[in-house]
Design a protein around this motif. Structure first.
Motif, PDB file in Angstrom:
ATOM      1  N   LYS A 232       0.855  -1.165   0.041  1.00  0.00           N
ATOM      2  CA  LYS A 232       0.035   0.130  -0.010  1.00  0.00           C
ATOM      3  C   LYS A 232       0.765   1.303  -0.122  1.00  0.00           C
ATOM      4  N   VAL A 233       1.897   1.172   0.764  1.00  0.00           N
ATOM      5  CA  VAL A 233       2.915   2.451   0.733  1.00  0.00           C
ATOM      6  C   VAL A 233       3.556   2.626  -0.469  1.00  0.00           C
ATOM      7  N   ASN A 234       4.008   1.638  -1.181  1.00  0.00           N
ATOM      8  CA  ASN A 234       4.672   1.315  -2.540  1.00  0.00           C
ATOM      9  C   ASN A 234       3.838   1.964  -3.502  1.00  0.00           C
ATOM     10  N   ASP A 235       2.518   1.621  -3.498  1.00  0.00           N
ATOM     11  CA  ASP A 235       1.227   1.959  -4.253  1.00  0.00           C
ATOM     12  C   ASP A 235       1.025   3.357  -4.383  1.00  0.00           C
ATOM     13  N   LEU A 236       1.002   4.207  -2.944  1.00  0.00           N
ATOM     14  CA  LEU A 236       0.531   5.385  -3.053  1.00  0.00           C
ATOM     15  C   LEU A 236       1.640   6.335  -3.075  1.00  0.00           C
ATOM     16  N   LEU A 237       2.870   6.213  -2.319  1.00  0.00           N
ATOM     17  CA  LEU A 237       3.950   7.141  -2.148  1.00  0.00           C
ATOM     18  C   LEU A 237       5.327   6.728  -2.888  1.00  0.00           C
TER      19      LEU A 237
END
Length: 228
Positions: free
Chosen positions: A29-34
């Motif tokens: 999730k962190v990689n996808d959004l940030l």
């Protein structure tokens, strides 16, 4: 340039009940959004229920990346909201923040004149970078007696505006930071972040994020991710 108010960049990831909520899911999730990678950040104290605390103290169920002390679970990077002691986490952060502010008030505020915060110099630089370069803006900020005194006492001078806003503001900001960090990803995949680096916008963001966190059921899962 140091980032004011934060020692590291931390993102709180929220999961809906029943959703895969392990470390890999949080990282995705962190990689996808940030577009960033990170590691688990053990920020939360663990709750031990009064009646069966002697048993839950040694069990790591519903926790992510739990840390132990003498066999007992004490801290975790996340897990089921009901197993995390969010109140205790906020209280400890508030206690340490109050100690820092009182040190500042006694040894800095009582002996030096008010200083211009870093945000003022940064605004001057942003208005005309050729007239005031970033390095010169930093030099002018740090040459102020109050800022020099903060450096001597190992207090972050880039928090000056919050220190000068009073104990309640300083403490209130830091217990919210302890719960949220720099950003929050909601259960439906929304990214909550401050709209700017100003202290006011960070407080607005933290208020919104804390309200969202409080609204989640105890069965929801959380995971704190420290971005490299």
């Amino acid at each position: 340039m140091p980032t004011p108010l934060f020692d590291q960049v931390v993102v709180t990831v929220c999961f809906a009940p029943g959703e895969d909520a392990d470390w890999f899911a949080a990282s995705e999730k962190v990689n996808d959004l940030l577009h960033a990678d990170g590691t688990p950040a053990r920020r939360y104290h663990v709750r031990h229920r009064r009646l069966i605390g002697w048993l839950t103290r040694f069990l790591g169920y519903y926790l992510l990346d739990a840390a132990r002390r003498f066999g007992a679970v004490t801290m975790a990077a996340g897990g089921r909201k009901g197993r995390l002691d969010l109140t205790g986490t906020a209280a400890k952060a508030a206690h340490h923040a109050a100690l820092r502010w009182r040190t500042w008030n006694t040894h800095i505020a009582a002996t030096t004149r008010p200083a211009h915060p870093w945000e003022d110099y940064l605004a001057q630089h942003n208005a005309d970078p050729t007239k005031l370069r970033l390095a010169e803006a930093r030099r002018r900020f740090e040459q102020q007696p109050r800022v020099l005194a903060m450096l001597a006492h190992h207090l972050d001078p880039y928090e000056l505006s919050v220190y000068q806003a009073g104990e309640a503001t300083y403490v209130g900001l830091h217990w919210r930071i302890a719960l949220i960090g720099n950003a929050l990803i909601t259960t439906d995949g929304r990214l909550l972040i401050p709209t700017s680096d100003s202290v006011a916008d960070r407080i607005r963001f933290l208020n919104e994020a804390c309200a969202y966190l409080c609204s989640l059921r105890s069965s929801a899962r959380l995971c704190a991710v420290a971005i490299a």
